[in-house]
Design an enzyme around this catalytic site. Structure first.
Site, PDB file in Angstrom:
ATOM      1  N   ASN A   7      42.358 -10.064  42.594  1.00 48.33           N
ATOM      2  CA  ASN A   7      43.301 -11.045  41.884  1.00 48.33           C
ATOM      3  C   ASN A   7      42.413 -11.549  40.506  1.00 48.33           C
ATOM      4  O   ASN A   7      41.558 -12.336  40.659  1.00 48.33           O
ATOM      5  CB  ASN A   7      43.857 -12.297  42.658  1.00 48.33           C
ATOM      6  CG  ASN A   7      44.872 -13.038  41.972  1.00 48.33           C
ATOM      7  OD1 ASN A   7      44.535 -13.263  40.717  1.00 48.33           O
ATOM      8  ND2 ASN A   7      46.042 -13.338  42.585  1.00 48.33           N
ATOM      9  N   ARG A  18      38.599 -21.414  26.776  1.00 51.29           N
ATOM     10  CA  ARG A  18      37.811 -21.422  25.337  1.00 51.29           C
ATOM     11  C   ARG A  18      38.574 -20.737  24.263  1.00 51.29           C
ATOM     12  O   ARG A  18      38.461 -20.883  23.160  1.00 51.29           O
ATOM     13  CB  ARG A  18      36.487 -20.831  25.365  1.00 51.29           C
ATOM     14  CG  ARG A  18      35.623 -21.686  26.063  1.00 51.29           C
ATOM     15  CD  ARG A  18      35.178 -22.864  25.422  1.00 51.29           C
ATOM     16  NE  ARG A  18      34.438 -22.478  24.068  1.00 51.29           N
ATOM     17  CZ  ARG A  18      33.369 -22.208  24.202  1.00 51.29           C
ATOM     18  NH1 ARG A  18      32.136 -22.480  25.165  1.00 51.29           N
ATOM     19  NH2 ARG A  18      32.654 -21.914  22.922  1.00 51.29           N
ATOM     20  N   HIS A  43      49.352 -12.607  38.565  1.00 51.41           N
ATOM     21  CA  HIS A  43      50.541 -13.595  38.729  1.00 51.41           C
ATOM     22  C   HIS A  43      50.836 -14.376  37.395  1.00 51.41           C
ATOM     23  O   HIS A  43      50.404 -15.396  37.092  1.00 51.41           O
ATOM     24  CB  HIS A  43      50.116 -14.564  39.753  1.00 51.41           C
ATOM     25  CG  HIS A  43      51.428 -15.445  40.282  1.00 51.41           C
ATOM     26  ND1 HIS A  43      51.334 -16.194  41.560  1.00 51.41           N
ATOM     27  CD2 HIS A  43      52.285 -15.766  39.810  1.00 51.41           C
ATOM     28  CE1 HIS A  43      52.356 -16.739  41.574  1.00 51.41           C
ATOM     29  NE2 HIS A  43      53.188 -16.813  40.501  1.00 51.41           N
ATOM     30  N   ARG A  45      52.571 -16.633  35.518  1.00 51.25           N
ATOM     31  CA  ARG A  45      53.374 -18.038  35.422  1.00 51.25           C
ATOM     32  C   ARG A  45      53.953 -17.965  34.217  1.00 51.25           C
ATOM     33  O   ARG A  45      53.299 -17.398  33.086  1.00 51.25           O
ATOM     34  CB  ARG A  45      52.709 -19.031  35.889  1.00 51.25           C
ATOM     35  CG  ARG A  45      52.128 -18.961  37.522  1.00 51.25           C
ATOM     36  CD  ARG A  45      51.331 -20.319  37.766  1.00 51.25           C
ATOM     37  NE  ARG A  45      50.787 -19.806  39.339  1.00 51.25           N
ATOM     38  CZ  ARG A  45      51.595 -20.138  40.303  1.00 51.25           C
ATOM     39  NH1 ARG A  45      53.019 -20.731  40.273  1.00 51.25           N
ATOM     40  NH2 ARG A  45      51.189 -20.073  41.647  1.00 51.25           N
ATOM     41  N   HIS A  50      47.210 -18.576  32.987  1.00 49.64           N
ATOM     42  CA  HIS A  50      46.020 -17.786  33.119  1.00 49.64           C
ATOM     43  C   HIS A  50      46.373 -16.391  32.629  1.00 49.64           C
ATOM     44  O   HIS A  50      46.630 -16.034  31.578  1.00 49.64           O
ATOM     45  CB  HIS A  50      45.514 -17.919  34.624  1.00 49.64           C
ATOM     46  CG  HIS A  50      46.624 -18.052  35.629  1.00 49.64           C
ATOM     47  ND1 HIS A  50      47.650 -17.047  36.011  1.00 49.64           N
ATOM     48  CD2 HIS A  50      46.462 -19.035  36.649  1.00 49.64           C
ATOM     49  CE1 HIS A  50      48.312 -17.304  37.209  1.00 49.64           C
ATOM     50  NE2 HIS A  50      47.804 -18.631  37.533  1.00 49.64           N
ATOM     51  N   GLU A  70      52.737 -10.509  41.358  1.00 53.73           N
ATOM     52  CA  GLU A  70      53.131 -11.750  42.120  1.00 53.73           C
ATOM     53  C   GLU A  70      53.937 -12.559  40.999  1.00 53.73           C
ATOM     54  O   GLU A  70      53.829 -12.410  40.039  1.00 53.73           O
ATOM     55  CB  GLU A  70      52.108 -12.668  42.648  1.00 53.73           C
ATOM     56  CG  GLU A  70      50.911 -11.622  43.658  1.00 53.73           C
ATOM     57  CD  GLU A  70      49.946 -12.783  44.031  1.00 53.73           C
ATOM     58  OE1 GLU A  70      49.278 -12.346  45.083  1.00 53.73           O
ATOM     59  OE2 GLU A  70      49.774 -13.860  43.279  1.00 53.73           O
ATOM     60  N   THR A 100      48.891 -23.393  42.795  1.00 53.02           N
ATOM     61  CA  THR A 100      48.664 -22.155  43.624  1.00 53.02           C
ATOM     62  C   THR A 100      49.845 -22.292  44.681  1.00 53.02           C
ATOM     63  O   THR A 100      50.629 -22.934  44.968  1.00 53.02           O
ATOM     64  CB  THR A 100      47.478 -21.762  44.132  1.00 53.02           C
ATOM     65  OG1 THR A 100      47.092 -20.864  44.541  1.00 53.02           O
ATOM     66  CG2 THR A 100      47.255 -22.923  45.278  1.00 53.02           C
ATOM     67  N   HIS A 190      45.083 -15.541  50.405  1.00 47.60           N
ATOM     68  CA  HIS A 190      44.995 -16.889  50.295  1.00 47.60           C
ATOM     69  C   HIS A 190      44.013 -17.516  51.181  1.00 47.60           C
ATOM     70  O   HIS A 190      43.738 -17.674  52.143  1.00 47.60           O
ATOM     71  CB  HIS A 190      46.377 -17.897  50.631  1.00 47.60           C
ATOM     72  CG  HIS A 190      46.422 -18.942  49.930  1.00 47.60           C
ATOM     73  ND1 HIS A 190      46.936 -19.095  48.607  1.00 47.60           N
ATOM     74  CD2 HIS A 190      45.728 -20.338  50.093  1.00 47.60           C
ATOM     75  CE1 HIS A 190      46.774 -20.266  48.090  1.00 47.60           C
ATOM     76  NE2 HIS A 190      46.156 -21.192  49.045  1.00 47.60           N
ATOM     77  N   ASP A 191      42.830 -18.018  50.524  1.00 43.00           N
ATOM     78  CA  ASP A 191      41.899 -18.757  50.802  1.00 43.00           C
ATOM     79  C   ASP A 191      40.854 -17.661  51.772  1.00 43.00           C
ATOM     80  O   ASP A 191      40.109 -17.866  52.619  1.00 43.00           O
ATOM     81  CB  ASP A 191      42.100 -19.917  51.534  1.00 43.00           C
ATOM     82  CG  ASP A 191      42.472 -20.952  50.732  1.00 43.00           C
ATOM     83  OD1 ASP A 191      42.052 -20.784  49.564  1.00 43.00           O
ATOM     84  OD2 ASP A 191      43.173 -22.105  51.378  1.00 43.00           O
ATOM     85  N   GLY A 213      41.222 -13.433  44.948  1.00 43.65           N
ATOM     86  CA  GLY A 213      40.656 -13.860  43.762  1.00 43.65           C
ATOM     87  C   GLY A 213      39.659 -14.998  43.546  1.00 43.65           C
ATOM     88  O   GLY A 213      38.543 -14.847  43.270  1.00 43.65           O
ATOM     89  N   HIS A 214      40.130 -16.134  44.010  1.00 44.65           N
ATOM     90  CA  HIS A 214      39.262 -17.521  43.757  1.00 44.65           C
ATOM     91  C   HIS A 214      38.004 -17.180  44.317  1.00 44.65           C
ATOM     92  O   HIS A 214      36.870 -17.475  43.844  1.00 44.65           O
ATOM     93  CB  HIS A 214      40.023 -18.682  44.074  1.00 44.65           C
ATOM     94  CG  HIS A 214      39.260 -19.702  43.853  1.00 44.65           C
ATOM     95  ND1 HIS A 214      39.108 -20.346  42.650  1.00 44.65           N
ATOM     96  CD2 HIS A 214      38.488 -20.593  44.871  1.00 44.65           C
ATOM     97  CE1 HIS A 214      38.530 -21.682  43.007  1.00 44.65           C
ATOM     98  NE2 HIS A 214      38.007 -21.692  44.124  1.00 44.65           N
TER      99      HIS A 214
END
Length: 237
Positions: A7, A18, A43, A45, A50, A70, A100, A190-191, A213-214
């Site tokens: 992701n 920036r 994703h 949004r 992002h 997504e 999220t 997720h996580d 991703g994260h």
């Protein structure tokens, strides 16, 4: 083999902080694939905090692995899916303002909406996955509304992993098997990270795909992107 879809939202977050085009999201996606990613997830949004709509269309031109988009299936999202035709559309029930994804679909309460939406996406030749909690009745609901896959929402597993991983994974293993019995593919996300991913894979050996991703981006800050992707791939073997 369980595929790793990277992701790239977080890379876009850094870029947007920036302005300009550093990091270059298109080059990031190409490098992720070169380093071993088997899919790219975005994703987009509505607030474009992002991934932007322009990103989605530009990535379509360079992604050579599975492209997964997504989003909440409003008219904007559906139009993107019909025009871009990614390999997979993952439906999430997020309202636009949430930070999220934080819950799965209630496939029973929203069955009519989901069936109509899924029929429309599949008419475009796109595979449909539903973001979902590990509840048997909702897995059954996903099959009834015509989903091709589910994506198990794994926050509860990740939160409970260090205090009792056997208990934390039980609902996921059970509902994953149920999904397979119902003819659904099984994704997860997720996580998930380098601490818990291998254990989840061991308990759900039939996993089709994980979207990360994260945590992967955080690891890449220390390990480098290529090394981080390879380390995640090794957890899935």
């Amino acid at each position: 083999m369980t595929k790793l879809s990277v992701n790239v939202n977080k890379f876009a977050t850094i870029r947007n902080a920036r302005g300009g085009n550093n990091p270059d999201l298109i080059q990031v996606a190409k490098d992720c694939e070169k380093f071993g990613a088997q899919g790219i997830t975005v994703h987009p949004r509505p607030d474009e905090r992002h991934i932007t709509t322009q990103d989605v269309y530009e990535l379509k031109e360079v992604v050579t692995t599975e492209y997964n988009i997504e989003g909440y299936p409003d008219e904007r999202y559906l139009r993107i899916i019909e025009e871009v035709k990614p390999a997979q559309a993952t439906l999430v029930p997020d309202s636009p303002e949430v930070l999220t994804s934080n819950a799965g679909w209630d496939t029973i309460a929203h069955d009519a909406f989901l069936k109509e939406t899924i029929d429309r996406i599949k008419a475009a030749g796109v595979r449909v996955s539903i973001f979902i909690d590990p509840l048997p009745e909702r897995i059954e609901g996903a099959a009834k509304v015509g989903a091709d896959r589910i994506e198990l929402y794994t926050e509860a597993f990740a939160s409970g992993y260090f205090t009792g991983k056997e208990e934390a994974v039980r609902a996921y293993a059970n509902t994953g098997l149920l999904a397979k019995d119902l003819g659904l593919g099984v994704n997860a996300g997720h996580d998930l990270d380098l601490n818990n991913l291998k254990y989840l894979k061991d308990q759900l050996p039939f996993l089709d795909e994980v979207s990360i991703g994260h945590a992967l981006v955080c690891d890449a800050l220390y390990l480098g992107l290529e090394n981080a992707i390879q380390m995640y791939r090794r957890q899935l073997k």
